[in-house]
Every structure is written in structure tokens, then in C-alpha cells.
Design a protein around this motif. Structure first.
Motif, mmCIF file in Angstrom:
data_model
loop_
_atom_site.group_PDB
_atom_site.id
_atom_site.type_symbol
_atom_site.label_atom_id
_atom_site.label_comp_id
_atom_site.label_asym_id
_atom_site.label_seq_id
_atom_site.Cartn_x
_atom_site.Cartn_y
_atom_site.Cartn_z
ATOM 1 N N TRP A 140 0.837 -1.208 0.000
ATOM 2 C CA TRP A 140 0.000 0.000 0.000
ATOM 3 C C TRP A 140 0.873 1.259 0.000
ATOM 4 C CZ3 TRP A 140 -0.379 4.195 3.210
ATOM 5 C CH2 TRP A 140 -1.470 5.032 2.978
ATOM 6 N N GLY B 239 -6.961 5.673 0.441
ATOM 7 C CA GLY B 239 -7.434 5.836 1.816
ATOM 8 C C GLY B 239 -8.482 4.785 2.148
ATOM 9 N N VAL B 240 -9.390 4.562 1.207
ATOM 10 C CA VAL B 240 -10.416 3.527 1.400
ATOM 11 C C VAL B 240 -9.747 2.147 1.505
ATOM 12 C CG1 VAL B 240 -12.396 2.393 0.306
ATOM 13 C CG2 VAL B 240 -12.208 4.875 0.257
ATOM 14 N N LEU C 61 -6.807 1.583 2.602
ATOM 15 C CA LEU C 61 -6.128 1.496 3.893
ATOM 16 C C LEU C 61 -7.108 1.135 5.003
ATOM 17 C CD1 LEU C 61 -3.467 1.777 5.424
ATOM 18 C CD2 LEU C 61 -3.887 4.209 5.641
ATOM 19 N N LEU C 62 -8.346 1.629 4.872
ATOM 20 C CA LEU C 62 -9.373 1.238 5.851
ATOM 21 C C LEU C 62 -9.556 -0.285 5.816
ATOM 22 C CD1 LEU C 62 -11.488 2.004 7.921
ATOM 23 C CD2 LEU C 62 -13.081 2.513 6.085
ATOM 24 N N VAL D 168 -6.651 -1.866 7.595
ATOM 25 C CA VAL D 168 -6.783 -1.764 9.053
ATOM 26 C C VAL D 168 -7.744 -2.845 9.575
ATOM 27 C CG1 VAL D 168 -7.674 -0.298 10.904
ATOM 28 C CG2 VAL D 168 -6.178 0.672 9.186
ATOM 29 N N LEU D 169 -8.836 -3.030 8.838
ATOM 30 C CA LEU D 169 -9.793 -4.077 9.249
ATOM 31 C C LEU D 169 -9.144 -5.457 9.201
ATOM 32 C CD1 LEU D 169 -13.183 -3.115 7.577
ATOM 33 C CD2 LEU D 169 -12.071 -2.208 9.580
ATOM 34 N N ILE E 261 -16.015 -3.886 13.003
ATOM 35 C CA ILE E 261 -14.822 -4.053 12.173
ATOM 36 C C ILE E 261 -13.623 -4.531 12.974
ATOM 37 C CG2 ILE E 261 -15.547 -2.469 10.362
ATOM 38 C CD1 ILE E 261 -14.003 -0.267 11.654
ATOM 39 N N VAL F 208 -9.755 11.710 5.951
ATOM 40 C CA VAL F 208 -9.870 10.251 5.824
ATOM 41 C C VAL F 208 -8.707 9.577 6.558
ATOM 42 C CG1 VAL F 208 -9.782 8.312 4.211
ATOM 43 C CG2 VAL F 208 -11.115 10.323 3.630
ATOM 44 N N GLU F 209 -7.517 10.106 6.355
ATOM 45 C CA GLU F 209 -6.345 9.449 6.941
ATOM 46 C C GLU F 209 -6.251 9.691 8.447
ATOM 47 O OE1 GLU F 209 -3.153 8.467 4.747
ATOM 48 O OE2 GLU F 209 -4.098 8.747 2.814
ATOM 49 N N LEU G 228 -8.166 6.956 9.784
ATOM 50 C CA LEU G 228 -7.411 5.703 9.739
ATOM 51 C C LEU G 228 -6.339 5.666 10.824
ATOM 52 C CD1 LEU G 228 -7.168 5.450 5.886
ATOM 53 C CD2 LEU G 228 -8.570 4.078 7.407
ATOM 54 N N ALA H 207 -7.996 4.525 13.861
ATOM 55 C CA ALA H 207 -8.180 3.070 13.832
ATOM 56 C C ALA H 207 -6.873 2.352 14.144
ATOM 57 C CB ALA H 207 -8.691 2.644 12.459
ATOM 58 N N LEU I 125 -4.871 -0.769 17.137
ATOM 59 C CA LEU I 125 -4.290 -2.038 16.684
ATOM 60 C C LEU I 125 -2.888 -2.194 17.243
ATOM 61 C CD1 LEU I 125 -5.237 -1.953 12.919
ATOM 62 C CD2 LEU I 125 -6.397 -3.178 14.739
ATOM 63 N N ILE J 214 1.605 1.444 10.698
ATOM 64 C CA ILE J 214 0.581 2.168 9.942
ATOM 65 C C ILE J 214 0.725 3.670 10.177
ATOM 66 C CG2 ILE J 214 -1.911 2.515 9.696
ATOM 67 C CD1 ILE J 214 -2.287 -0.449 10.220
#
Lengths: 487, 218
Positions: A134, A172-173, A175-176, A179-180, B121, B159-160, B163, B166, B170, B177
Motif C-alpha cells: 500500500w 485511503g479507502v 487502507l481502511l 486496518v480491518l 470491524i 480520511v487518513e 485511519l 483506527a 491495533l 501504519i
């Protein structure tokens, strides 16, 4: 004997070092250093590809580097396309003087960013885990966006901006989704995102499917799959021609490999049918969206861009079918598409010198006014349309047969219909561009035509060799290695 | 804290619910404000809240590295954006594209739709999951509805930021990340800055409404 991993790492580091070197050199040395650097990078990458392809049954998969048959194939494509692009760049830079940066550093900036792009692009197929892949894809975005807008013209700025924002949002999507996935793979750390760890996703099939969908939807924006392909025709048509070749022939399939690896990794979690179904959906949508655009008169580079949309769709279909026949088709398709598309974009510099209107509209009768130029364009369009004996005819046949082999006859039937329509559109473009009525033009020396003609001759030999040799592919160890992936 | 879920056997660190909603509030404000400087301030405040969360959760060197990367990103991006504004002063405000309330309403609707569509999620808290999806929705909507070039980049940053939140939940993977997102965002912001300046020089405004020449039609 040098370790395969060291070789792979060297193929990434060397172009990055060449970029640094070019930045430090005086202006007079830049072009020579770039050409020499291109030969070194291309040669080294071809060695890495050769090593991977020579022993497809034993992939080398670590935390950071994954060198398998699929990576080898993509590295070979990126090496050759990159080398061709570097070799034709001097003709482009001589013929086009407008630029995003000041004139004193125009050439050095171009080559520095180009080699940075090439380095990150070579690293994408070699990435040993999803996180690194990524990050590298995002790095290719930053470098290639600068190259797309390199001319600094209003249309190039628009194309570059659109490319930067749309693909960044898409990633970005994605990367989501990553993360999941990381949340669901036991163990955590870098290992949780390695290709071999993905099948151990433990948060259940529904959330695995959502992660996979987010991942593929995000990557689709970078691959240029419909319906998130809006940047593709603009970026490919406004970028410098050598960069367009890199974007179309090398970048798109390299990112597609990441989607492919995700599909293979997540298939045990969400089911092979679901994982492949998403790819087939993107594939059909991309070919369907491309067909109307291929059927109308269009500027040369824009036509090639929509052809990229079609061909990325075809490759997605092949990966989605996932049978030996389809995978053989995918391998042939990736290589033949890269050769034809490189040739098509290399023809741009002499074509625009011969007929400047080709930048904005369809042109006709090139075969009558400049037979050498027409021959190159004819080889490119004939190949891309899938006109026999084009290897893309063979690969599309293999992929369609793979669809039937996979038990998806309706998808294969719809794909056949769409490919037939795309074929008709490109054949019409071929006839008009080569044999249409054209005004008389004075025979002047065209920049880059000699190199383009030499490339056309080499391409014809290569394409015929690939078409002839593709018969043995479905039963080969190479295709078995593709099916096995990095697991 | 309510709504803790745990995640696939990992000992995820649940983000405080109030702070998660502060991040969402700041994100929604970015969607609605008109002034670029104010939006940059809001995004930077959001990033600094993330830094605070990262430092609060840090237990080892890797987590401190992640927090440092987030801090560097927050300061770096704010500096880049403010420099860009100083160098490209718009003679007139760029078109807003859509009324603030309508934008806000759409953003909330998109965020609700996302949280409804996407089930659990796997993060350590449900509040954080909702905040992540909300920020992603706000970022996408900002980039889609604001014609100003800087606002579109801020959409990507939103958006980032979601993330990054999120990733904080983790353990193990988080620092990787965070570092990746920090590197990526600064790189993208620098390239976007080059484009913003050239678009400003070419069209007299950092406004994508002027970029309408590349169309193929139906």
C-alpha cells in the motif's frame, strides 16, 4: 551465488540511487546518466525477473520481499517498459519545452522523478506484505502525479490533480480495508499483513468480505477499473508519452497484482466464489464502460487510455475466473498489452510532430502520409484490438475459455460480446487512422521516428513469438505457480 | 468504557469515547467551515488530539515512534498548508460549491449510512469504529463537494486521520501504519502543494471549478 532477495532489493535501490545521482550532476551529464542508469536498472530488474521465472515452483517469500512467478512477470514488464520509456524520453524532452518547473532543472527534475517512480514501481510486485504494498503504491502516486502534470499546461494540471486526489482517496479507502484486516489477523505486527497471514483472518467471513471489498474498491481507483476510472483517460492523455507508457503498461498491472494477491489471500476466508466474483464484476464493468469510447473517433492517447480500461478489465476477468486456461491468458495478456501499449505511446512524439491535431482529435490516413509511422500505429492498434495473430487474440480466447472452465458460462458469454464490440471499435479506428483520407503533408524529419520504427520491428517479432509460444502455457509450471500464489 | 469489543484476540487499546466524538465534531466542522485557515486549524487540532491519544497509549519504543510520527505529520502538514495559503492569497473567496448546512447534512447522512452498512470491524471500541467511519465519510464528502484545491487535500487528510485513529487501536501493527500514513500524507501534501501553486498561477485561484476542460461526454 548472490541471494535472490539481495538482487530484488538491489533492483529497487539502484534506480533510487540513480535518481539521487542525476540530481547532483551538472546539466550536460543528466541525459547520458539517465540513459546509462536506465540500462543498468532495466538489466538488473530483468535478471531478478529471470531468476524468479526460471524457478517458478519455489517462490521466495519473506516479511518484506515476495519474489514469485507473478512478481517475476511484472518485474520483467516494468523493466522493459521503463527502459523503453527512458530511451525515448530525450526525444520527448527535445520536442516539448513547457514544464512544471523552471527550465534550468527541467531535464534533471524529469529524470529524478522518473527514476523515483520506476524504483517504487519495481518495489510494488516485490512487496512481501500488504502494508508495504500500500505504501509503495501511494509512493508511485506522488511521483507519477508530478510526471502527469510535468508539462505544466492547464490540461495537464487538471489531469494530474484529478489523478492525485482520486487515487489518494481510493487508497485511503483501501487502507481502511487493511486496518480491518490487521484487526482480524491474530498476532499483530508486520506479520499480520503478510500475504501468507491473510488466510488466517479470524473475525469472520462477513467482516472479512467488507475488508476485502474496501481494499479492492480502493485499489480499483488506482488500477483504473470502472466505475472509479475517471482519472485514467485524462492522466494517460496529458502525461508525457513515455510516462503514459509507464502508467498504462506497467503501473496498472503492478497494482492489479496486489489486488490479485489480496484475492488469493482472502479466498479461504470469504470463499473463492465471492473473492473471484468481485474481480469479475470490476472486469465486466470496465470492459462495458470502455466499449462506447473505443467506438468513437478519439485523440490517439485518449484512445489508448480507454483501451487500458478495457484491458485491465480483461485481466480482472482472467484472474476472477482463476482456472489454468484463464491464468495462461492473463500472463500472455499482461505481457502483450505492455508491448503494444509501449509502442503506441512511443509513436506519440513522431505522430504529434507529423500531425499536431492528433493531440486533441482523431486523425486519419497516417499510413498514406507517413508509412513508417502508420506501420507502428497499425501494429499497436492491430495488437490491442485482438486481431489475429495478435497474442491478445490468443489471451482473450484463453480467458473466455477459462470462464467456461470455471463454470461461469454466462459471464464468459457477456465478456465475449463486449470484447467483440471493443474489437469492432478498434478495427474501425485502425482503418481510419491508417487508411483514411488525409491531407497532403510535406515529408519532414520526425523526432523519435527512427527509434519508434525500430521498436515496432522488435515488437512485431516479440508479439509473434508470444502468440506462438502461448499454446504450451496452460499446462506449464508458470501457470501452476500463478494459481498457487505466494501461499 | 461502554461498547468495548476486543478484536480477534488482540489486546486493543480502546480510545476514550468522548475524545472519539471530539474528533468527529472537529471533522464535521471541517466539512462546514468556509475559511481555509480555519479548516487547517481544525484538522491540525484533530491531529494533535490523535497525538495525545497515541502518547497516552504508548507503552514501548514502537508506540512512542508512532506518536512522534503523528506529531511530525500534524506540524508538517499545518506548516505546508499555511505556507501555501501565504503564497497563494485568493483575491476572492473560492466558491463553496454547496451551502454549509447542506454539506453538513449530507456528511452526517453518509456517515450514518456507512456505520449502518459496515458492521463491527474488529477495533477495541465501537465508539472508535463509528468515529473512524464518520471521519472517512466526512473526508470523502469534503473532497467531493469542495471545489477549492486545499479543501480537497484536507478531505484526504480527514480520511487518513480517521485511519490513524483506527491504527491506534491495533497493537503491534499500529506504529507501522502510523509511520506509513505520516510519510504518505506529507508526500501527497507536498505534491498537492506543487499542483496548488501551479493551478493558482494558471487560473488565478486555487479552485478546481476552473478545471473543466477534460471531458468525453456521454
Amino acid at each position: 551465488m548472490i541471494d535472490r532477495v539481495y538482487l530484488a532489493e538491489a533492483s529497487i535501490v539502484v534506480p533510487a540511487l540513480i535518481a539521487c545521482l542525476i540530481w547532483c550532476l551538472p546539466r550536460g551529464w543528466v541525459e547520458r546518466a539517465a540513459l546509462a542508469g536506465g540500462v543498468v536498472t532495466g538489466g538488473l530488474a530483468l535478471v531478478v525477473a529471470g531468476v524468479a521465472l526460471a524457478d517458478p515452483g519455489h517462490p521466495q517469500v519473506g516479511g518484506w520481499i515476495a519474489l514469485d512467478a507473478a512478481a517475476g512477470l511484472l518485474i520483467a514488464v516494468i523493466a522493459v517498459v521503463g527502459l523503453v520509456s527512458v530511451l525515448v524520453s530525450p526525444a520527448y524532452l527535445a520536442a516539448n519545452t513547457s514544464t512544471l518547473v523552471g527550465e534550468p532543472r527541467r531535464r534533471s527534475t524529469y529524470y529524478v522523478v522518473f527514476f523515483a517512480f520506476w524504483s517504487s514501481l519495481l518495489a510494488v510486485p516485490l512487496a512481501g506484505n500488504l502494508g508495504a504494498a500500500w505504501l509503495l503504491i501511494e509512493a508511485t502516486t506522488a511521483a507519477s502525479a508530478l510526471l502527469v502534470g510535468f508539462s505544466g499546461r492547464a490540461r495537464a494540471l487538471e489531469a494530474g490533480w484529478k489523478y492525485l486526489i482520486l487515487t489518494s482517496l481510493g487508497l485511503g479507502v483501501a487502507l481502511l480495508g487493511i486496518v480491518l484486516l490487521a484487526a482480524g489477523v491474530p498476532g499483530g505486527g508486520l506479520g499480520a499483513l503478510s500475504w501468507r497471514a491473510l488466510p488466517s483472518y479470524a473475525s469472520g467471513a462477513p467482516s472479512g468480505l467488507i475488508a476485502y471489498l474496501l481494499l479492492l474498491a480502493g485499489l480499483a481507483a488506482k488500477i483504473g477499473w470502472a466505475p472509479v476510472h475517471n482519472w485514467l483517460p485524462d492522466a494517460h492523455s496529458e502525461a508525457p508519452a513515455p510516462v503514459s507508457a509507464m502508467l498504462s503498461a506497467a503501473l496498472l498491472p503492478a497494482v492489479l497484482l496486489v489486488a490479485w494477491r489480496c484475492s488469493q489471500g482472502m479466498a479461504p476466508v470469504i470463499g473463492a466464489s465471492a473473492a473471484q466474483g468481485v474481480l469479475i464484476g470490476f472486469g465486466l464493468a470496465s470492459v462495458a464502460v470502455a466499449v462506447p469510447f473505443l467506438s468513437r473517433p478519439m485523440a490517439w492517447k485518449r484512445l489508448l487510455a480507454y483501451s487500458s480500461l478495457e484491458h485491465m478489465g480483461v485481466i480482472a476477468l482472467g484472474i476472477g475466473f482463476g482456472t489454468p486456461l484463464a491464468m495462461a491468458g492473463v500472463a500472455v495478456h499482461i505481457v502483450a498489452h505492455a508491448i503494444a501499449k509501449s509502442l503506441g505511446f512511443v509513436m506519440v512524439t513522431p505522430l504529434l510532430a507529423h500531425e499536431p491535431l492528433a493531440a486533441r482529435q482523431a486523425v486519419a490516413g497516417i499510413g498514406r502520409t507517413r508509412p513508417a509511422l502508420g506501420a507502428g500505429i497499425g501494429v499497436c492498434l492491430g495488437t490491442l484490438s485482438g486481431l489475429p495473430p495478435s497474442p491478445l487474440f490468443v489471451s482473450e480466447l484463453l480467458i473466455i475459455a477459462g470462464g467456461f472452465q470455471a463454470g461461469r458460462p454466462w459471464v464468459a458469454a457477456v465478456a465475449t460480446l463486449l470484447l467483440a464490440l471493443a474489437f469492432l471499435g478498434l478495427i474501425r479506428a485502425l482503418i481510419d487512422t491508417i487508411a483514411g483520407t488525409a491531407p497532403w503533408r510535406e515529408a519532414t524529419r520526425l523526432p523519435g521516428l527512427r527509434g519508434a520504427s525500430a521498436l515496432a520491428a522488435v515488437s512485431v517479432v516479440s508479439l509473434l513469438t508470444i502468440a506462438g509460444g502461448s499454446a504450451w502455457l496452460p499446462a506449464s509450471a508458470l501457470v501452476q505457480a500463478f494459481l498457487k500464489g505466494v501461499s | 468504557m461502554s461498547g468495548d469489543l476486543g478484536g480477534a484476540g488482540l489486546s486493543g487499546l480502546a480510545v476514550n469515547a468522548e475524545l472519539a466524538w471530539v474528533l468527529v465534531g472537529l471533522g464535521l466542522a471541517v466539512v462546514m467551515v468556509q475559511r481555509r485557515t480555519l479548516a487547517i486549524g481544525l484538522v491540525t487540532a484533530q491531529a494533535l488530539v490523535l497525538v495525545g491519544l497515541a502518547l497516552g497509549h504508548a507503552r514501548g519504543p514502537e508506540e512512542y515512534v508512532a506518536a512522534g510520527a503523528l506529531a511530525l505529520r500534524a506540524v508538517g502538514l499545518a506548516t505546508v498548508f499555511l505556507l501555501l495559503i501565504a503564497r497563494t492569497r485568493d483575491p476572492r473567496p473560492s466558491s463553496a460549491g454547496m451551502a454549509p448546512l447542506r454539506r453538513g447534512g449530507l456528511a452526517v447522512a453518509l456517515a450514518l449510512a456507512l456505520t449502518w452498512l459496515v458492521p463491527t470491524i474488529g477495533l477495541a471500541s465501537r465508539d472508535a469504529e463509528r468515529a473512524v467511519l464518520g471521519l472517512a465519510a466526512f473526508g470523502l464528502l469534503t473532497a467531493a463537494t469542495r471545489p477549492a484545491t486545499l479543501f480537497q487535500v484536507l478531505g484526504v487528510v480527514l480520511v487518513e486521520n480517521g485511519l490513524a485513529l483506527a491504527a491506534l487501536e491495533l497493537p503491534g501493527t499500529s506504529w507501522l501504519i502510523e509511520l506509513g500514513v505520516a510519510f504518505d500524507l506529507i508526500l501527497i501534501a507536498l505534491v498537492a502543494g506543487v499542483f496548488h501553486e501551479r493551478i493558482f498561477a494558471e487560473f488565478g485561484a486555487g479552485d478546481t471549478a476552473a478545471l473543466r476542460s477534460l471531458r468525453d461526454g456521454p
